[in-house]
Design a protein around this motif. Structure first.
Motif, mmCIF file in Angstrom:
data_model
loop_
_atom_site.group_PDB
_atom_site.id
_atom_site.type_symbol
_atom_site.label_atom_id
_atom_site.label_comp_id
_atom_site.label_asym_id
_atom_site.label_seq_id
_atom_site.Cartn_x
_atom_site.Cartn_y
_atom_site.Cartn_z
ATOM 1 N N CYS A 333 0.842 -1.206 0.000
ATOM 2 C CA CYS A 333 0.000 0.000 0.000
ATOM 3 C C CYS A 333 0.870 1.246 0.000
ATOM 4 C CB CYS A 333 -0.949 0.001 1.192
ATOM 5 S SG CYS A 333 -0.131 0.124 2.784
ATOM 6 N N LEU A 334 0.316 2.311 -0.553
ATOM 7 C CA LEU A 334 0.920 3.635 -0.492
ATOM 8 C C LEU A 334 0.329 4.344 0.721
ATOM 9 C CD1 LEU A 334 0.704 4.479 -4.279
ATOM 10 C CD2 LEU A 334 2.832 4.386 -2.975
ATOM 11 N N GLU A 335 1.203 4.768 1.630
ATOM 12 C CA GLU A 335 0.760 5.346 2.906
ATOM 13 C C GLU A 335 0.491 6.839 2.743
ATOM 14 O OE1 GLU A 335 0.058 3.728 5.494
ATOM 15 O OE2 GLU A 335 1.356 1.993 5.806
ATOM 16 N N GLY A 336 -0.786 7.232 2.760
ATOM 17 C CA GLY A 336 -1.132 8.646 2.646
ATOM 18 C C GLY A 336 -1.243 9.361 3.970
ATOM 19 N N GLY A 337 -1.186 8.612 5.089
ATOM 20 C CA GLY A 337 -1.359 9.214 6.403
ATOM 21 C C GLY A 337 -0.078 9.708 7.038
ATOM 22 N N TYR A 338 1.076 9.439 6.400
ATOM 23 C CA TYR A 338 2.361 9.912 6.918
ATOM 24 C C TYR A 338 2.784 11.185 6.187
ATOM 25 C CZ TYR A 338 3.192 5.310 9.112
ATOM 26 O OH TYR A 338 3.123 4.182 9.882
ATOM 27 N N HIS A 339 3.631 11.964 6.838
ATOM 28 C CA HIS A 339 4.345 13.037 6.139
ATOM 29 C C HIS A 339 5.718 12.508 5.767
ATOM 30 C CE1 HIS A 339 6.139 16.826 5.041
ATOM 31 N NE2 HIS A 339 7.080 16.636 5.938
ATOM 32 N N VAL A 340 6.053 12.556 4.486
ATOM 33 C CA VAL A 340 7.353 12.070 4.031
ATOM 34 C C VAL A 340 8.395 13.128 4.382
ATOM 35 C CG1 VAL A 340 8.719 11.285 2.087
ATOM 36 C CG2 VAL A 340 6.289 10.730 2.191
ATOM 37 N N LEU A 341 9.265 12.785 5.302
ATOM 38 C CA LEU A 341 10.275 13.745 5.779
ATOM 39 C C LEU A 341 11.411 13.833 4.768
ATOM 40 C CD1 LEU A 341 10.266 12.438 9.434
ATOM 41 C CD2 LEU A 341 9.505 14.695 8.742
ATOM 42 N N ASP A 342 11.541 14.999 4.125
ATOM 43 C CA ASP A 342 12.663 15.218 3.215
ATOM 44 C C ASP A 342 13.562 16.351 3.712
ATOM 45 O OD1 ASP A 342 10.822 17.198 2.827
ATOM 46 O OD2 ASP A 342 11.050 17.305 0.659
ATOM 47 N N GLU A 343 13.230 16.925 4.870
ATOM 48 C CA GLU A 343 14.035 17.982 5.470
ATOM 49 C C GLU A 343 14.476 17.535 6.855
ATOM 50 O OE1 GLU A 343 11.906 22.028 4.381
ATOM 51 O OE2 GLU A 343 10.452 20.538 5.028
ATOM 52 N N SER A 344 15.437 18.258 7.412
ATOM 53 C CA SER A 344 15.789 18.035 8.807
ATOM 54 C C SER A 344 14.571 18.371 9.670
ATOM 55 C CB SER A 344 16.974 18.920 9.185
ATOM 56 O OG SER A 344 17.210 18.857 10.573
ATOM 57 N N THR A 345 14.291 17.538 10.660
ATOM 58 C CA THR A 345 13.095 17.744 11.482
ATOM 59 C C THR A 345 13.135 19.076 12.228
ATOM 60 O OG1 THR A 345 14.193 16.396 13.156
ATOM 61 C CG2 THR A 345 12.515 15.322 11.822
ATOM 62 N N HIS A 346 14.344 19.613 12.456
ATOM 63 C CA HIS A 346 14.447 20.887 13.179
ATOM 64 C C HIS A 346 14.042 22.064 12.299
ATOM 65 C CE1 HIS A 346 16.455 18.658 16.281
ATOM 66 N NE2 HIS A 346 17.414 18.278 15.459
ATOM 67 N N TYR A 347 14.137 21.903 10.965
ATOM 68 C CA TYR A 347 13.863 23.026 10.061
ATOM 69 C C TYR A 347 12.736 22.688 9.087
ATOM 70 C CZ TYR A 347 18.786 23.326 11.484
ATOM 71 O OH TYR A 347 19.941 23.309 12.201
ATOM 72 N N SER A 348 11.774 21.883 9.503
ATOM 73 C CA SER A 348 10.713 21.465 8.590
ATOM 74 C C SER A 348 9.858 22.658 8.179
ATOM 75 C CB SER A 348 9.825 20.405 9.243
ATOM 76 O OG SER A 348 10.512 19.186 9.353
ATOM 77 N N SER A 349 9.527 22.712 6.887
ATOM 78 C CA SER A 349 8.657 23.772 6.384
ATOM 79 C C SER A 349 7.264 23.249 6.070
ATOM 80 C CB SER A 349 9.266 24.377 5.112
ATOM 81 O OG SER A 349 9.346 23.408 4.088
ATOM 82 N N ASP A 350 7.074 21.940 6.203
ATOM 83 C CA ASP A 350 5.771 21.347 5.896
ATOM 84 C C ASP A 350 5.611 20.099 6.746
ATOM 85 O OD1 ASP A 350 3.370 20.775 4.764
ATOM 86 O OD2 ASP A 350 4.152 20.008 2.877
ATOM 87 N N LEU A 351 4.459 19.951 7.377
ATOM 88 C CA LEU A 351 4.220 18.804 8.261
ATOM 89 C C LEU A 351 2.922 18.087 7.904
ATOM 90 C CD1 LEU A 351 5.151 20.680 11.558
ATOM 91 C CD2 LEU A 351 6.564 18.998 10.382
ATOM 92 N N ARG A 352 2.382 18.380 6.716
ATOM 93 C CA ARG A 352 1.096 17.787 6.333
ATOM 94 C C ARG A 352 1.279 16.357 5.835
ATOM 95 N NH1 ARG A 352 -0.588 21.913 1.900
ATOM 96 N NH2 ARG A 352 1.679 21.914 1.671
ATOM 97 N N PRO A 353 0.239 15.523 5.978
ATOM 98 C CA PRO A 353 0.319 14.165 5.407
ATOM 99 C C PRO A 353 0.301 14.209 3.885
ATOM 100 C CG PRO A 353 -1.873 14.584 6.306
ATOM 101 C CD PRO A 353 -1.022 15.751 6.694
ATOM 102 N N THR A 354 0.691 13.102 3.267
ATOM 103 C CA THR A 354 0.757 13.040 1.806
ATOM 104 C C THR A 354 -0.624 13.204 1.178
ATOM 105 O OG1 THR A 354 2.702 11.621 1.897
ATOM 106 C CG2 THR A 354 1.441 11.609 -0.144
#
Length: 775
Positions: A333-354
């Motif tokens: 399955c493709l998980e739409g309920g997670y936010h795919v972290l592509d940034e350092s967690t300290h400087y995240s600019s987006d925290l929405r789910p997929t």
């Protein structure tokens, strides 16, 4: 002579620029470009020509248009053998650099030896109309061509000429006089402003359950079967199945990062470990991700059986031999309920789910005006002198923006404004400045990379709503030679809140989507998935036009910030000490109270303690009232400026050159063995001190455990008897009496104190620990 303060050069400076042409007001709808300084441009739109005369022997022409204003000259592309060409190109000349009074638009015929003059149109700059958006675009008109004497000749040219600002719709795609030295279509594309969108990223969960009826080539041995899964550049494998038979079971999850559009299928292979470094493929299957189920919550999706195909190479061709008996059981399955972290967690600019269905409504708007930079250091050498071709990149959420490149300027003026929707105030916008190394054939010059000039981060939660922040931020970069200030960037920022209630509600919500807490991923999984996500984002953005190059994306996403650094370790240690400093200060204050350093304060504390013991219901209200008063008192000194890079906090201004060289070393190391040996010994000495501290903490914990473990029978007997006596005394004595006696004993006058340690401390230090059992 008095030395200036060392940090003055690295400080943040508040500015008061002339924003929006002086029209900035509280109403954000007055202008779309109210956070930047207005820049006047002369625009020339060359649309098309008709009835051009033939110049060649064949009676045809190869026309192009040359737009000339003083020393600046721009040309359109040329068409071969076409008397009615269409260009639809726009030229923009900065008003600050205009040194002529006449605009000359000339039609020429491309030739091998010398281009032929076909006709021209002249414009007096004093008679050119002004246009201010949201006015409709100026309609182009037909102009009859003239020769050099001013007589009419054959042919007409459709043009539109007007004065405007950078808010004009034609501005992003226009040829700019600032870039007159740049030639070639590819080079021009590399200097234009552009808005990019990160690819939509999904977590792909592959739950490998079991396989049935496998057919290994050697049926006389127990197979050692595992499953290998490949998606693009990502490859994972399960453990070897503990059930050594032809129907192995795993029930193991493999996690990947997938990006829309799904270009590559998921390829699974069931393999048998037949020997060291030798695996036999028992079957394969390829699964297109477009047909995979999408999950928005924690409810399991249906499992499916997939047939395995065995590929047999016959005379260089691959022949598929379908084995219907061999199949594999999986839940994908493709998980739409997670936010795919592509940034350092300290400087995240987006925290929405997929999944877009799970997005909350936006809480506001972030507006950024990139005004200018000054004092930029030369980044490369051209014609014997230093030069810088600077551009900015800003990243927030899925939207990246890139300003145009200002050619050969240490004080570039961009004055470009961008807007983002905000869904969470506890996010960070990152602005980076780079030197463009891909002009005039830079791509062919040995794989040149765009050099980093500096970076600024602004956390939205530190900004007041509806206030325009205009500051000059220092651009600081750490080099192997030390900290260097590369210049300053001038920014205007405004965070507008559309719903204060929604924003306040966000502070009570989890930082990440709920799936991160219901089905959390391990730390090692998150690190691996973040690496894969950043690779996918950098690869996709580098394929855009103009490309946002890999080195730019990785610098903006802080790739590599997790690597070992002595400087960062020191900085983090002193950050912890800074946090504990408040507790240490309270402890020292209380010690002064106990030592009666200030008798009046100590007496007041006695009275307060007596009141709280007699009326315990006042304890919590008093604590919260005290915190409230502290907060109100500190409001007067609240920070008025956004945070910026702090060199002292980062220990960037006092780092030893060898520590910096270690920080910039590659992984694995590329330094000589003697340097690596010295660094290893240094790391061992530091680790030895940490080991001692950890051992001391473990010793104190084991002494607590030994109170009731009877490891020291006399000590445990004493403690047990003390507990019995204490229980009887506390049963018959009111709690308030016990609290008063204890409090007054702790606060007793120094003449009733001894310098020797107390009896409970002596008893505790004599308890045994497990250090005696350590080798």
């Amino acid at each position: 002579m008095q030395r200036p303060p060392p940090m003055e050069d690295f400080s943040l400076k508040e500015t008061k620029p002339h924003l929006g042409g002086g029209k900035i007001t509280g109403d954000k709808l007055t202008s779309t470009y109210d956070l930047v300084e207005q820049m006047q441009y002369l625009y020339v739109r060359v649309v098309k020509a008709k009835d051009l005369p033939g110049k060649d022997v064949t009676g045809s022409c190869d026309p192009y248009v040359e737009v000339k204003l003083g020393n600046y000259k721009g040309t359109t592309r040329h068409f071969e053998k076409k008397s009615n060409p269409e260009w639809n190109q726009v030229f923009a000349f900065s008003k600050d650099r205009i040194q002529a009074s006449v605009l000359e638009v000339t039609v020429k015929d491309k030739d091998f030896v010398k281009d032929d003059f076909m006709g021209r149109v002249l414009f007096d700059l004093n008679e050119i109309p002004k246009r201010v958006p949201p006015d409709s675009p100026l309609a182009p008109q037909w102009y009859r061509l003239e020769d050099r004497k001013g007589d009419k000749v054959k042919g007409e040219l459709m043009l539109a000429v007007w004065m405007g600002t950078q808010a004009d719709e034609a501005f992003p795609e226009a040829w700019h006089s600032d870039a007159a030295a740049v030639s070639g279509t590819d080079a021009l594309a590399n200097i234009r402003s552009k808005v990019y969108l990160s690819p939509k990223l999904w977590y792909l969960r592959v739950n490998v359950i079991e396989a049935q009826d496998l057919q290994p080539s050697d049926k006389g041995r127990y197979p050692e079967v595992f499953v290998k899964a490949i998606l693009g550049n990502q490859a994972l494998r399960t453990r070897i199945s503990p059930s050594r038979n032809l129907n192995p079971m795993w029930n193991e999850d493999l996690m990947f990062v997938a990006a829309e559009p799904f270009e590559e299928p998921l390829v699974l292979s069931v393999e048998d470990r037949v020997g060291p470094n030798k695996d036999e493929v028992l079957g394969r299957c390829a699964i297109p991700l477009a047909y995979v189920d999408r999950r928005l919550d924690h409810k399991p999706v249906n499992t499916r059986w997939y047939h395995l195909e065995k590929h047999v190479v016959v005379e260089g061709e691959k022949k598929k031999e379908i084995k219907f008996a061999s199949r594999i059981h999986m839940r994908i399955c493709l998980e739409g309920g997670y936010h795919v972290l592509d940034e350092s967690t300290h400087y995240s600019s987006d925290l929405r789910p997929t999944a877009k269905q799970l997005w909350k409504s936006s809480i506001g708007i972030l507006e950024l005006g990139i005004l200018n930079a000054h004092g930029l250091l030369p980044m490369k050498t051209k014609d014997g002198r230093g030069t810088t071709d600077a551009y900015c990149v800003a990243k927030y959420g899925q939207k990246w923006v890139r300003t145009r490149t200002i050619i050969d300027s240490s004080t570039p003026r961009w004055n470009e404004q961008y807007t983002w929707e905000v869904f969470d105030p506890c996010t960070v916008i990152t602005i980076g400045v780079f030197d463009n190394c891909h002009l005039n054939g830079g791509d062919k010059a040995g794989g040149a990379k765009d050099s980093r000039i500096g970076k600024v981060r602004i956390r939205l939660s530190t900004l007041e709503t509806d206030r325009v922040y205009t500051h000059s931020y220092p651009l600081l970069v750490l080099h192997p030679s030390g900290l260097k200030k590369m210049g300053e960037i001038h920014l205007a920022v405004r965070f507008t809140c559309s719903s204060l209630l929604n924003m306040m509600h966000m502070y009570s919500q989890p930082l990440l989507p709920k799936m991160h807490y219901l089905h959390p991923l391990t730390v090692s999984q998150l690190d691996s998935l973040r690496h894969q996500a950043t690779q996918i984002v950098s690869m996709r953005l580098s394929r855009a036009e103009p490309p946002l190059r890999k080195e730019v994306v990785e610098y903006m996403l802080d790739v590599g910030s997790h690597m070992w650094s002595m400087r960062r370790s020191k900085a983090n240690f002193f950050r912890i000490m800074g946090v504990l400093g408040g507790l240490i200060a309270v402890g020292r204050w209380f010690d002064q109270i106990c030592q009666w350093k200030n008798p009046i304060t100590t007496v007041l504390i006695h009275i307060l303690f007596l009141i709280l013991v007699l009326y315990p219901e006042l304890i919590l209200p008093t604590i919260f009232l005290y915190l409230f008063l502290i907060g109100v008192w500190y409001f007067r000194w609240r920070p008025r400026n956004p945070p910026h890079m702090d060199t002292r906090l980062s220990h960037a201004d006092s780092t030893h050159p060898d520590e910096l060289d270690e920080e910039f070393d590659t992984f694995p190391t590329s330094r000589p063995s003697d340097i690596v040996r010295i660094r290893y010994d240094r790391l061992r000495s530091i680790a030895g001190r940490i080991q001692t501290v950890v051992g001391d903490l473990a010793t104190q914990g084991e002494r607590l455990q030994s109170l009731l473990s009877w490891r020291d029978p006399r000590a445990t007997a004493l403690f047990v008897i003390f507990c019995l006596v204490a229980a009887i005394v506390l049963y018959v004595t009111p709690f308030q009496v016990v609290a008063l006696i204890t409090g007054f004993y702790v606060l007793r006058h120094p003449r009733f104190r001894h310098r020797l340690p107390s009896v409970p401390l002596n008893f505790f230090r004599r308890l045994p620990a497990r250090t005696d059992s350590m080798l």
